[in-house]
Design an enzyme around this catalytic site. Structure first.
Site, PDB file in Angstrom:
ATOM      1  CD  GLU A  84      -2.714   1.005   2.614  1.00 53.50           C
ATOM      2  OE1 GLU A  84      -2.902   0.088   3.390  1.00 53.50           O
ATOM      3  OE2 GLU A  84      -3.833   1.879   2.395  1.00 53.50           O
ATOM      4  CD  GLU A 127      -5.388  -4.697   4.505  1.00 54.06           C
ATOM      5  OE1 GLU A 127      -5.393  -4.257   5.567  1.00 54.06           O
ATOM      6  OE2 GLU A 127      -6.114  -3.941   3.677  1.00 54.06           O
ATOM      7  CD  GLN A 137       0.536  -2.261   3.988  1.00 56.51           C
ATOM      8  OE1 GLN A 137       1.033  -2.002   2.860  1.00 56.51           O
ATOM      9  NE2 GLN A 137      -0.701  -1.743   4.235  1.00 56.51           N
ATOM     10  CG  ASN A 196      -9.239  -1.751   1.753  1.00 56.55           C
ATOM     11  OD1 ASN A 196      -8.839  -2.844   1.971  1.00 56.55           O
ATOM     12  ND2 ASN A 196      -9.171  -0.670   2.725  1.00 56.55           N
ATOM     13  CD  GLU A 197      -9.931  -2.606   6.773  1.00 54.54           C
ATOM     14  OE1 GLU A 197      -9.986  -1.425   7.257  1.00 54.54           O
ATOM     15  OE2 GLU A 197      -8.866  -3.377   6.903  1.00 54.54           O
ATOM     16  CE1 TYR A 248      -3.080  -5.788   9.372  1.00 55.87           C
ATOM     17  CE2 TYR A 248      -5.523  -5.223   8.687  1.00 55.87           C
ATOM     18  CZ  TYR A 248      -4.286  -5.229   8.469  1.00 55.87           C
ATOM     19  OH  TYR A 248      -3.701  -4.747   7.191  1.00 55.87           O
TER      20      TYR A 248
HETATM   21  O1  AHR Z   1      -2.726  -2.389   6.455  1.00 54.30           O
HETATM   22  C1  AHR Z   1      -2.947  -0.857   7.149  1.00 54.30           C
HETATM   23  C2  AHR Z   1      -4.323  -0.713   6.869  1.00 54.30           C
HETATM   24  O2  AHR Z   1      -5.231  -1.619   7.653  1.00 54.30           O
HETATM   25  C3  AHR Z   1      -5.062  -0.857   5.547  1.00 54.30           C
HETATM   26  O3  AHR Z   1      -4.797   0.354   4.719  1.00 54.30           O
HETATM   27  C4  AHR Z   1      -6.446  -0.850   5.823  1.00 54.30           C
HETATM   28  O4  AHR Z   1      -6.989  -1.757   4.929  1.00 54.30           O
HETATM   29  C5  AHR Z   1      -6.530  -1.797   7.342  1.00 54.30           C
HETATM   30  O5  AHR Z   1      -7.307  -1.246   8.250  1.00 54.30           O
END
Ligand code: AHR
Length: 523
Positions: free
Chosen positions: A53, A321, A371, A200-201, A270
């Site tokens: 990103e 992610e 990432q 995204n999200e 995450y």
């Molecule tokens: O990976 C960092 C951020 O985390 C990304 O931009 C987003 O999609 C997520 O919340």
């Protein structure tokens, strides 16, 4: 703070025990049954994919150093990164976000670099120079041998902007004005982009949609996507973690009327942190692995919910992610937002997560660790001309033999490890893993041993076959927070040796806090 295992001494990675049964005393044994005749599905290499990103040091100073840089580069792309990416097999790289994607206008990133607009960066801390755009990203992918996955702008973009991007990328030279523009910008051959994420999200930074509103947008964006010889693999933005409400409401809307083309649904997970990237207690070591292991539940429950609306299983699950996300404090460069020092703990999280994906090879089509470089659960850290691989890189390389192989069922049994989450008693698996078959003779088994301080004796039984030879590769360290730095790049690195084979089954001692790969050749 207890993060040293002490009894292994300070021999570092060289201290890994590779001996057979009896080489070391271990409390409570483990058995691992590899059910060779119970296939789950083909492990798509795509589950070993990456995410890049425009944030912090991922693109600028990570992938892109620019063609005039003193840092070794190929057309502006960091050469050392390309060299290491080639060691990870042909996978997929997602770009340009993340949250950045829903504010990104692809036209900003094409044409002569000097004429590209500078924009207020999505992550606010820097101006986005747009030196890295569609052509530069494709250069990176082609150099690495990886396939591109573009995330389109739903939040601030439009269906026509999206469709133009597909046409610009994929139409053959001479076919359309946009194709000719791509040729004029240096790329005659179409990019052949198959993977397209629609936002995204979208429940958060991608527009704060309700699932119903997002599904409406999804329909508009996917109503007409040109093919040009590449069938678009269209991906909808899935839930935040295991949010069932988002999934059920999205799919309820999706089946209500015409079903928009939809290849996959992308969740993000995450697992957060416990403590700090490098300072944590033994309980926090276990808690981190425990949180990561929730991926198993997430996949099972999301898949079940998707099946309520898609019983034919046309739509696959993607986790585009995932990773540990620690608090600030270990950045190597203050400009690298969310950069963190990945240690042995992160490597075990990566390994157990990849094992989960292997075990669900029938459901998960792609996964992208967040990432690739200089950000969150990175495989690489770079700053100027300095470059180092994190322990997580080694896990990805160790797991490469699983790519394209057939996942087979594994049953691991061992006493669970008790630990505390605050004052609460909790338990974690002690040994877990996955296995795959390639061709008639090759079997790969990967095992994570979570115990922080004690080895375990394990018997690995191959059901329905006998092993003729076995090699093992171990990633471990005497320090739970061991990590690689520019000065000590090989502090955490895998070691290989022959493994102990007795009468077709494998008797091994798994080191504390370790990832082990067994390369088995059947007789
Ligand atoms: O990976 C960092 C951020 O985390 C990304 O931009 C987003 O999609 C997520 O919340």
């Amino acid at each position: 703070m207890i993060n040293r295992r002490g009894f292994l001494g300070a021999a570092g990675a060289g201290a890994v025990a590779l001996g057979g049964l009896g080489a070391s005393r271990a409390a409570g044994g483990a058995t691992v049954d590899v059910l060779l005749d119970e296939p789950i599905g083909t492990i798509r290499p795509e589950i070993y994919s990456h995410f890049t990103e425009h944030i912090g040091g991922v693109i600028y100073d990570g992938i892109w150093v620019g063609p005039d840089s003193k840092v070794a580069n190929i057309g502006g792309v960091r050469k050392q990164l390309v060299d290491h990416m080639k060691r990870l097999g042909e996978v997929v790289v997602r770009w340009p976000g993340g949250c950045f994607a829903d504010a990104y206008h692809w036209r900003d990133g094409i044409g002569p670099a000097a004429k590209r607009p500078r924009r207020f960066g999505r992550w606010k801390e820097v101006t986005e120079p747009n030196a890295f755009g569609t052509h530069e990203f494709m250069r990176f992918c082609r150099l690495c041998g990886d396939a591109p996955y573009f995330a389109a702008n739903v939040g601030m973009g439009s269906p026509s902007e999206f469709q133009d991007w597909v046409e610009y990328c994929n139409a053959p030279a001479g076919a359309t004005t946009l194709a000719d523009e791509r040729v004029a910008n240096g790329d005659r051959d179409p990019f052949g982009v198959a993977y397209w994420g629609v936002g995204n999200e979208s429940w958060g930074c991608g527009g704060k949609f309700t699932p119903e509103d997002y599904c409406r947008e999804y329909r508009r964006f996917t109503e007409w996507v040109p093919e040009y010889g590449v069938k678009p693999y269209l991906i909808a933005a899935g839930p935040n973690g295991n949010d069932m409400d988002w999934t059920r409401r999205f799919f309820a809307k999706w089946v209500d009327g015409a079903r928009a083309p939809l290849a996959a649904f992308a969740a993000h997970y995450y697992c957060g942190t416990t403590g700090h990237a490098l300072e944590f207690s033994v309980d926090q070591w276990y808690e981190m692995l425990h949180k990561a292991n929730f991926m198993e539940t997430l996949i099972r429950e999301q898949w079940a919910a998707m099946g309520e609306f898609d019983p034919e299983r046309r739509v696959k699950l993607i986790i585009d992610e995932w990773g540990c996300w620690h608090p600030p404090g270990t950045e190597i460069n203050p400009r690298h937002l969310y950069e963190q020092m990945g240690c042995l703990r992160d490597a075990l999280v990566a390994a157990l997560t990849l094992d989960v994906f292997n075990r669900h090879a029938d459901k998960v089509d792609m996964a992208n660790v967040a990432q690739l470089i200089n950000n969150i659960h990175s495989l690489f850290l770079a700053d100027g001309d300095k470059f180092v691989c994190t322990p997580t890189f080694h896990v990805f390389e160790m797991y490469r033999p699983h790519h394209g192989a057939t996942s087979v069922r594994v049953e691991a049994q061992s006493p669970e490890v008790p630990f505390k989450i605050g004052n609460r008693d909790a338990k974690l698996f002690r040994v877990a893993g996955s296995a795959s078959r390639a061709g008639a003779k090759a079997v790969t088994i990967t095992l994570v041993h979570s115990h922080a301080t004690e080895p375990v004796e394990a018997e690995v039984r191959l059901k329905g076959a006998e092993a003729a030879s076995v090699r093992k590769t171990v990633l471990s360290h005497a320090e739970l927070n061991a990590h690689n730095t520019f000065e000590t790049p090989d502090a955490v690195a895998p070691m290989s040796a022959d493994a102990d084979l007795r009468g077709g089954s494998l008797r091994v001692v798994l080191d504390p806090a370790s990832v082990t790969r067994f390369d088995v050749i059947l007789s």
